[in-house]
Design a protein around this motif. Structure first.
Motif, PDB file in Angstrom:
ATOM      1  N   TYR A  56      29.576  93.079  98.400  1.00 28.84           N
ATOM      2  CA  TYR A  56      28.724  91.777  97.260  1.00 28.84           C
ATOM      3  C   TYR A  56      29.828  91.412  96.230  1.00 28.84           C
ATOM      4  CZ  TYR A  56      25.795  91.020 101.225  1.00 28.84           C
ATOM      5  OH  TYR A  56      25.354  91.030 103.127  1.00 28.84           O
ATOM      6  N   MET A  73      34.986  85.238 102.696  1.00 28.43           N
ATOM      7  CA  MET A  73      34.461  87.164 103.791  1.00 28.43           C
ATOM      8  C   MET A  73      35.626  87.156 103.287  1.00 28.43           C
ATOM      9  SD  MET A  73      32.893  89.757 104.973  1.00 28.43           S
ATOM     10  CE  MET A  73      31.355  89.315 105.933  1.00 28.43           C
ATOM     11  N   ARG A 104      31.775  90.407 100.834  1.00 28.30           N
ATOM     12  CA  ARG A 104      31.525  88.802 100.412  1.00 28.30           C
ATOM     13  C   ARG A 104      32.031  87.997  98.691  1.00 28.30           C
ATOM     14  NH1 ARG A 104      31.336  84.408 103.794  1.00 28.30           N
ATOM     15  NH2 ARG A 104      29.920  85.434 105.459  1.00 28.30           N
ATOM     16  N   THR A 128      32.100  84.958  95.760  1.00 24.24           N
ATOM     17  CA  THR A 128      31.174  84.021  95.463  1.00 24.24           C
ATOM     18  C   THR A 128      32.341  84.317  94.351  1.00 24.24           C
ATOM     19  OG1 THR A 128      29.620  84.373  96.631  1.00 24.24           O
ATOM     20  CG2 THR A 128      29.498  83.145  94.628  1.00 24.24           C
ATOM     21  N   GLY A 187      27.104  88.180 108.820  1.00 21.90           N
ATOM     22  CA  GLY A 187      27.745  88.855 107.268  1.00 21.90           C
ATOM     23  C   GLY A 187      28.689  90.428 107.594  1.00 21.90           C
TER      24      GLY A 187
END
Lengths: 114, 111
Positions: free
Chosen positions: A10, A88, A110, A112, B41
Motif C-alpha cells: 500500500y 492497483m 495499491r 492512492t 486485493g
C-alpha cells in the motif's frame, strides 16, 4: 518457487509527487511487465521490458516511465502523480522463448494519490 | 487487435457443484493461454498454462482445455469448495510476449 516481489503493498502519495514502484524477480526471467487494474477496465499494460535497458510502451504509457538497469529489477515511475493514477499496480515476469513461458505476478501495490 | 472475453462475468454456485468458466479470443495466433486466480486485493496466482500445441492441462480439481482454431478455452472446476471463491482470469500471449487479459469471472461458492 518463482518469486516476484513488489516493494510495497500500500502507498499513499500526494498529487505532483514523483513515485517509484519497484519490482524484483528471482528467476532470471527476460520479460517483465507493469499492469494497472481498475474496476470495470480489467488489467491494462503500461510498459514491458524484454531485456535489460530495453522497454516498450503498452496500451496506457502516458504519465509513466520505467527503468530496467538490472535483469531482476523493473521500476515503474510516476513522474508527477495525479489522482487518476490511483489504482492497483501489478508487476509480472516471464521467460522468453516459445515453450513454457509461464508468467508470474507479484502481490500488487495499491496506490492512492490524494 | 487481440480481444479476450470471459463469460459469465459472475457466477454463484452451491458447494460441490462442477462448473465451467469460458474464455474466448479473437486471434488464434497465440503462443499460450494461461488461467489465473485473483483473491480480493491480491496479485494473480497462476493456475494452468496451456501451450498453443496442447489441447488441455490438468492440476488437481482443475482442467483447462484449449481449442485454438475456434478461439476458445474452458476452465473446469470439479467439486467446487468455498475456498475456490475468487476471480478467475484468462490471458493469451502473443508473439511479442505481451499478455492480453479478459475481464474475469467472479466466482462465489456458497457453503
Amino acid at each position: 518457487d518463482v518469486k516476484v516481489t513488489q516493494s510495497s503493498r500500500y502507498l499513499v502519495k500526494r498529487t505532483g509527487e514523483k513515485v517509484f514502484l519497484e519490482c524484483v524477480q528471482d528467476m532470471d526471467h527476460e520479460n517483465m511487465f507493469w499492469y494497472r487494474q481498475d474496476p470495470g477496465l480489467g488489467l491494462r499494460l503500461i510498459y514491458f521490458s524484454y531485456d535489460v535497458k530495453m522497454k516498450e510502451k503498452g496500451d496506457i504509457p502516458e504519465g509513466y516511465s520505467v527503468s530496467r538497469e538490472k535483469k531482476e529489477r523493473f521500476s515503474l515511475i510516476l513522474e508527477s502523480a495525479s489522482t487518476n493514477q490511483t489504482s492497483m499496480y501489478l508487476c509480472a515476469s516471464s521467460p522468453t522463448g516459445h515453450l513454457n513461458t509461464e508468467a508470474f505476478f507479484g502481490q500488487g501495490t495499491r496506490l492512492t494519490v490524494v | 487487435k487481440q480481444e479476450v472475453t470471459q463469460i459469465p462475468a459472475a457466477l454463484s454456485v452451491p458447494e460441490g457443484e462442477n462448473l465451467v468458466l469460458n474464455c474466448s479470443f479473437t486471434d488464434s495466433a497465440i503462443y499460450n493461454l494461461q488461467w489465473f486466480r485473483q483473491d480480493p486485493g491480491k496479485g494473480l496466482t497462476s493456475l494452468l498454462l496451456i501451450q498453443s500445441s496442447q489441447r488441455e492441462q490438468t492440476s488437481g480439481r482443475l482442467n483447462a482445455s484449449l481449442d485454438k482454431s475456434s478461439g476458445r478455452s474452458t476452465l473446469y472446476i470439479a467439486a467446487s469448495q468455498p475456498g475456490d471463491s475468487a476471480t478467475y482470469l484468462c490471458s493469451v500471449r502473443d508473439s511479442s510476449y505481451k499478455l492480453i487479459f479478459g475481464s474475469g469471472t467472479r466466482l462465489l461458492v456458497r457453503p
